[in-house]
Design a protein around this motif. Structure first.
Motif, PDB file in Angstrom:
ATOM      1  N   ALA A 169      34.056  47.900  32.933  1.00 56.25           N
ATOM      2  CA  ALA A 169      34.243  46.781  32.006  1.00 56.25           C
ATOM      3  C   ALA A 169      35.697  46.322  32.003  1.00 56.25           C
ATOM      4  O   ALA A 169      35.984  45.113  32.015  1.00 56.25           O
ATOM      5  CB  ALA A 169      33.809  47.190  30.598  1.00 56.25           C
ATOM      6  N   LEU A 170      36.632  47.286  31.981  1.00 57.73           N
ATOM      7  CA  LEU A 170      38.053  46.926  32.004  1.00 57.73           C
ATOM      8  C   LEU A 170      38.433  46.299  33.335  1.00 57.73           C
ATOM      9  O   LEU A 170      39.209  45.332  33.394  1.00 57.73           O
ATOM     10  CB  LEU A 170      38.907  48.174  31.743  1.00 57.73           C
ATOM     11  N   LEU A 171      37.880  46.822  34.422  1.00 60.90           N
ATOM     12  CA  LEU A 171      38.163  46.273  35.745  1.00 60.90           C
ATOM     13  C   LEU A 171      37.665  44.835  35.847  1.00 60.90           C
ATOM     14  O   LEU A 171      38.364  43.961  36.385  1.00 60.90           O
ATOM     15  CB  LEU A 171      37.494  47.143  36.808  1.00 60.90           C
ATOM     16  N   LYS A 172      36.488  44.572  35.314  1.00 59.67           N
ATOM     17  CA  LYS A 172      35.962  43.207  35.326  1.00 59.67           C
ATOM     18  C   LYS A 172      36.862  42.278  34.525  1.00 59.67           C
ATOM     19  O   LYS A 172      37.136  41.139  34.942  1.00 59.67           O
ATOM     20  CB  LYS A 172      34.539  43.188  34.763  1.00 59.67           C
ATOM     21  N   SER A 173      37.343  42.743  33.388  1.00 59.30           N
ATOM     22  CA  SER A 173      38.240  41.938  32.568  1.00 59.30           C
ATOM     23  C   SER A 173      39.536  41.637  33.315  1.00 59.30           C
ATOM     24  O   SER A 173      40.031  40.503  33.295  1.00 59.30           O
ATOM     25  CB  SER A 173      38.543  42.669  31.258  1.00 59.30           C
ATOM     26  N   ASP A 174      40.098  42.634  34.007  1.00 61.76           N
ATOM     27  CA  ASP A 174      41.342  42.433  34.756  1.00 61.76           C
ATOM     28  C   ASP A 174      41.146  41.474  35.921  1.00 61.76           C
ATOM     29  O   ASP A 174      42.015  40.633  36.196  1.00 61.76           O
ATOM     30  CB  ASP A 174      41.859  43.781  35.282  1.00 61.76           C
ATOM     31  N   ALA A 182      34.219  27.523  38.032  1.00 59.10           N
ATOM     32  CA  ALA A 182      32.880  27.348  37.471  1.00 59.10           C
ATOM     33  C   ALA A 182      31.830  27.764  38.496  1.00 59.10           C
ATOM     34  O   ALA A 182      31.895  27.400  39.665  1.00 59.10           O
ATOM     35  CB  ALA A 182      32.674  25.892  37.067  1.00 59.10           C
ATOM     36  N   GLY A 183      30.871  28.551  38.062  1.00 58.14           N
ATOM     37  CA  GLY A 183      29.809  28.975  38.965  1.00 58.14           C
ATOM     38  C   GLY A 183      30.117  30.232  39.739  1.00 58.14           C
ATOM     39  O   GLY A 183      29.313  30.662  40.571  1.00 58.14           O
ATOM     40  N   ILE A 184      31.277  30.854  39.482  1.00 47.36           N
ATOM     41  CA  ILE A 184      31.632  32.090  40.158  1.00 47.36           C
ATOM     42  C   ILE A 184      31.343  33.268  39.239  1.00 47.36           C
ATOM     43  O   ILE A 184      31.776  33.296  38.085  1.00 47.36           O
ATOM     44  CB  ILE A 184      33.123  32.104  40.567  1.00 47.36           C
ATOM     45  N   GLY A 185      30.578  34.240  39.734  1.00 49.66           N
ATOM     46  CA  GLY A 185      30.220  35.405  38.940  1.00 49.66           C
ATOM     47  C   GLY A 185      30.951  36.650  39.400  1.00 49.66           C
ATOM     48  O   GLY A 185      31.194  36.824  40.593  1.00 49.66           O
ATOM     49  N   ILE A 186      31.316  37.514  38.451  1.00 48.30           N
ATOM     50  CA  ILE A 186      31.992  38.768  38.752  1.00 48.30           C
ATOM     51  C   ILE A 186      31.148  39.922  38.230  1.00 48.30           C
ATOM     52  O   ILE A 186      30.765  39.940  37.055  1.00 48.30           O
ATOM     53  CB  ILE A 186      33.389  38.838  38.101  1.00 48.30           C
ATOM     54  N   ALA A 187      30.843  40.881  39.090  1.00 48.51           N
ATOM     55  CA  ALA A 187      30.129  42.093  38.679  1.00 48.51           C
ATOM     56  C   ALA A 187      30.879  43.295  39.223  1.00 48.51           C
ATOM     57  O   ALA A 187      31.445  43.245  40.328  1.00 48.51           O
ATOM     58  CB  ALA A 187      28.693  42.079  39.197  1.00 48.51           C
ATOM     59  N   VAL A 188      30.911  44.379  38.450  1.00 46.63           N
ATOM     60  CA  VAL A 188      31.632  45.585  38.867  1.00 46.63           C
ATOM     61  C   VAL A 188      30.736  46.803  38.669  1.00 46.63           C
ATOM     62  O   VAL A 188      30.127  46.969  37.606  1.00 46.63           O
ATOM     63  CB  VAL A 188      32.935  45.769  38.062  1.00 46.63           C
ATOM     64  N   ARG A 189      30.683  47.631  39.698  1.00 42.11           N
ATOM     65  CA  ARG A 189      29.927  48.877  39.600  1.00 42.11           C
ATOM     66  C   ARG A 189      30.663  49.956  40.369  1.00 42.11           C
ATOM     67  O   ARG A 189      30.915  49.826  41.564  1.00 42.11           O
ATOM     68  CB  ARG A 189      28.514  48.702  40.151  1.00 42.11           C
TER      69      ARG A 189
END
Length: 218
Positions: free
Chosen positions: A5-10, A25-32
């Protein structure tokens, strides 16, 4: 170690801060598990590259999956022939690229470069000529480097350079040389350190290929 969650925020903050990224706009970020996946559509290949560079700068990123599609506006779609000609012209005006030794193939905006050059910086420069061209969706760089020096001291030269550039990380990197092919193994603390080590290996005389088997520490 950062949480996902913190990595996605950064990553989101870094993209917002970098003006070269442009409209997001239209760009998604996911982190796992520290691996960042970027999805969506962008207007050009340079924007896609800018987004990837921004993500790589964020500490804690262990891997990147770029699932971005370059989607050109209807009125901004040059033909493959136009793209190939523009790429050839760009190389002709670049003092570091012997353009007569580079072949260019374009299919639906996807550019493939092939041929044989003497140095890694020439290969990188050839690709840099193509990146900003209108209509380019992706680039595959298949240009080979011609082996032309004795490679017996490549490992020693790379090891010395790594010690000069990043002494702490160099202790954890092993170097194997087979002809002009250099394999790097070990652990580094970030993607930036990993890229610096690979770049150092590419800078050595006689290197024709670098196999990156470095791991980013958790």
């Amino acid at each position: 170690m950062k949480t996902d969650a913190l990595l996605k925020s950064d990553v989101t903050s870094e993209l917002a801060w970098d003006t070269s990224v442009g409209e997001r706009a239209g760009i998604g970020i996911a982190v796992r598990d520290g691996v960042v996946t970027v999805s969506g559509q962008v207007d050009n290949y340079m924007q896609k590259q800018a987004i990837e560079r921004a993500v790589r700068r964020v500490s804690g990123v262990r891997g990147i999956a770029m699932d971005l599609e370059v989607k050109l506006a209807a009125g901004a779609r040059p033909s493959d022939t136009d793209i190939a000609q523009a790429a050839l012209n760009a190389m002709r005006w670049h003092s570091m690229v012997p353009e007569e030794r580079v072949q260019i193939e374009v299919e639906d905006g996807h550019v493939t470069l092939s041929g044989e050059l003497d140095w890694a910086y020439q290969v990188a420069s050839a690709e840099q000529c193509v990146r900003p061209l209108l209509g380019v969706k992706d680039i595959t760089n298949d240009i080979r480097i011609r082996p032309h020096v004795n490679t017996s001291d490549i490992a020693e030269g790379i090891s010395s350079a790594l010690m000069r550039h990043a002494q702490r990380e160099a202790r954890n990197i092993s170097i194997q040389v087979d002809g002009g092919v250099v394999t790097l193994r070990g652990k580094v603390d970030s993607l930036r350190e990993r890229e610096a080590a690979v770049g150092t290996a590419w800078s050595a005389k006689g290197v024709t290929r670098v196999v990156d088997q470095l791991e980013v520490s958790a």
